[in-house]
Motif scaffolding. Structure first.
Motif, PDB file in Angstrom:
ATOM      1  N   SER A 167       0.818  -1.212   0.000  1.00 43.00           N
ATOM      2  CA  SER A 167       0.000   0.000   0.000  1.00 43.00           C
ATOM      3  C   SER A 167       0.853   1.263   0.000  1.00 43.00           C
ATOM      4  O   SER A 167       1.791   1.391   0.794  1.00 43.00           O
ATOM      5  N   PRO A 168       0.500   2.231  -0.843  1.00 47.21           N
ATOM      6  CA  PRO A 168       1.243   3.497  -0.844  1.00 47.21           C
ATOM      7  C   PRO A 168       1.019   4.314   0.427  1.00 47.21           C
ATOM      8  O   PRO A 168       1.770   5.245   0.700  1.00 47.21           O
ATOM      9  N   VAL A 189      10.995   0.374  -0.547  1.00 47.68           N
ATOM     10  CA  VAL A 189      10.270   1.627  -0.811  1.00 47.68           C
ATOM     11  C   VAL A 189      10.437   2.029  -2.280  1.00 47.68           C
ATOM     12  O   VAL A 189       9.472   2.417  -2.940  1.00 47.68           O
ATOM     13  N   ALA A 190      11.643   1.888  -2.813  1.00 52.47           N
ATOM     14  CA  ALA A 190      11.886   2.211  -4.229  1.00 52.47           C
ATOM     15  C   ALA A 190      11.160   1.228  -5.141  1.00 52.47           C
ATOM     16  O   ALA A 190      10.524   1.631  -6.122  1.00 52.47           O
ATOM     17  N   LEU A 211       4.919  -0.727  -8.482  1.00 54.53           N
ATOM     18  CA  LEU A 211       3.704  -1.541  -8.472  1.00 54.53           C
ATOM     19  C   LEU A 211       2.562  -0.764  -9.118  1.00 54.53           C
ATOM     20  O   LEU A 211       2.404   0.435  -8.885  1.00 54.53           O
ATOM     21  N   LYS A 212       1.781  -1.467  -9.904  1.00 55.91           N
ATOM     22  CA  LYS A 212       0.637  -0.858 -10.577  1.00 55.91           C
ATOM     23  C   LYS A 212      -0.646  -1.477 -10.036  1.00 55.91           C
ATOM     24  O   LYS A 212      -0.723  -2.694  -9.868  1.00 55.91           O
ATOM     25  N   PRO A 213      -1.662  -0.661  -9.797  1.00 55.54           N
ATOM     26  CA  PRO A 213      -2.916  -1.215  -9.284  1.00 55.54           C
ATOM     27  C   PRO A 213      -3.662  -2.007 -10.361  1.00 55.54           C
ATOM     28  O   PRO A 213      -3.564  -1.710 -11.546  1.00 55.54           O
ATOM     29  N   SER A 217      -1.194  -4.914  -4.739  1.00 53.94           N
ATOM     30  CA  SER A 217      -0.427  -6.131  -4.477  1.00 53.94           C
ATOM     31  C   SER A 217      -0.824  -7.305  -5.357  1.00 53.94           C
ATOM     32  O   SER A 217      -0.237  -8.381  -5.250  1.00 53.94           O
ATOM     33  N   ASP A 218      -1.775  -7.122  -6.228  1.00 55.17           N
ATOM     34  CA  ASP A 218      -2.301  -8.241  -7.016  1.00 55.17           C
ATOM     35  C   ASP A 218      -1.236  -8.873  -7.911  1.00 55.17           C
ATOM     36  O   ASP A 218      -1.052 -10.093  -7.897  1.00 55.17           O
ATOM     37  N   ALA A 219      -0.520  -8.076  -8.678  1.00 60.77           N
ATOM     38  CA  ALA A 219       0.463  -8.624  -9.613  1.00 60.77           C
ATOM     39  C   ALA A 219       1.593  -9.339  -8.875  1.00 60.77           C
ATOM     40  O   ALA A 219       2.015 -10.430  -9.275  1.00 60.77           O
TER      41      ALA A 219
END
Length: 155
Positions: A20-21, A58-59, A64-66, A73-75
């Motif tokens: 999560s961001p 963190v980097a 990550l893309k939603p 976190s899906d992918a």
């Protein structure tokens, strides 16, 4: 994926929480401000073994893309599924199994259940700790979390 697995193994955090961001990472704590339960909103001390990994995660997390439902976190969860299948593990092993491992290691290290609950973000079922207590202090949680040992990583 390697970073995520290792950080989960030393925190007991959910995959979604770590991706999560809104989760705030620093060298000493991870502040989970959005979780599936109110008990999941917590501050977890950073285990000494993963302090060098925090900046890298963190980097990496920024990449990550939603999915269409906004799940960041899906992918990476699908990558975990493919990896465990390639390694010969069956469907009973899921990313959430890491949380069970953390809970088991904390119990076997003699950590009181209430402290473990505060670390992994579980409700406390009894009146005294569940209703009245403000939770274990950061120092108490840090002492407990540093009892987590993984021989293959901590050698």
């Amino acid at each position: 994926l390697k970073l995520l697995i290792r950080i989960a193994a030393y925190t007991g955090a959910r995959r979604e929480e770590l991706c999560s961001p809104t989760t705030v990472f620093d060298q000493d704590t991870i502040s989970i401000v959005d979780s599936k339960t109110s008990a999941g909103i917590r501050t977890v001390p950073v285990h000494d073994a993963i302090k060098p990994l925090i900046n890298d995660w963190v980097a990496a997390r920024k990449n990550l893309k939603p999915n269409k439902f906004g799940d960041m976190s899906d992918a990476i969860g699908k990558r975990f599924g493919r990896l465990k299948t390639e390694l010969g593990y069956d469907k009973s092993l899921v990313f959430h199994s890491i949380r069970a491992t953390v809970a088991t290691l904390l119990e076997n290290a003699g950590v009181p259940e209430g402290v473990s609950a505060d670390i992994v973000g579980h409700e406390k079922p009894n009146m005294t700790y569940g209703l009245y207590s403000g939770g274990a202090s950061l120092d108490v949680k840090r002492e407990a979390i540093n009892l987590l040992k993984y021989p293959e990583w901590d050698a």
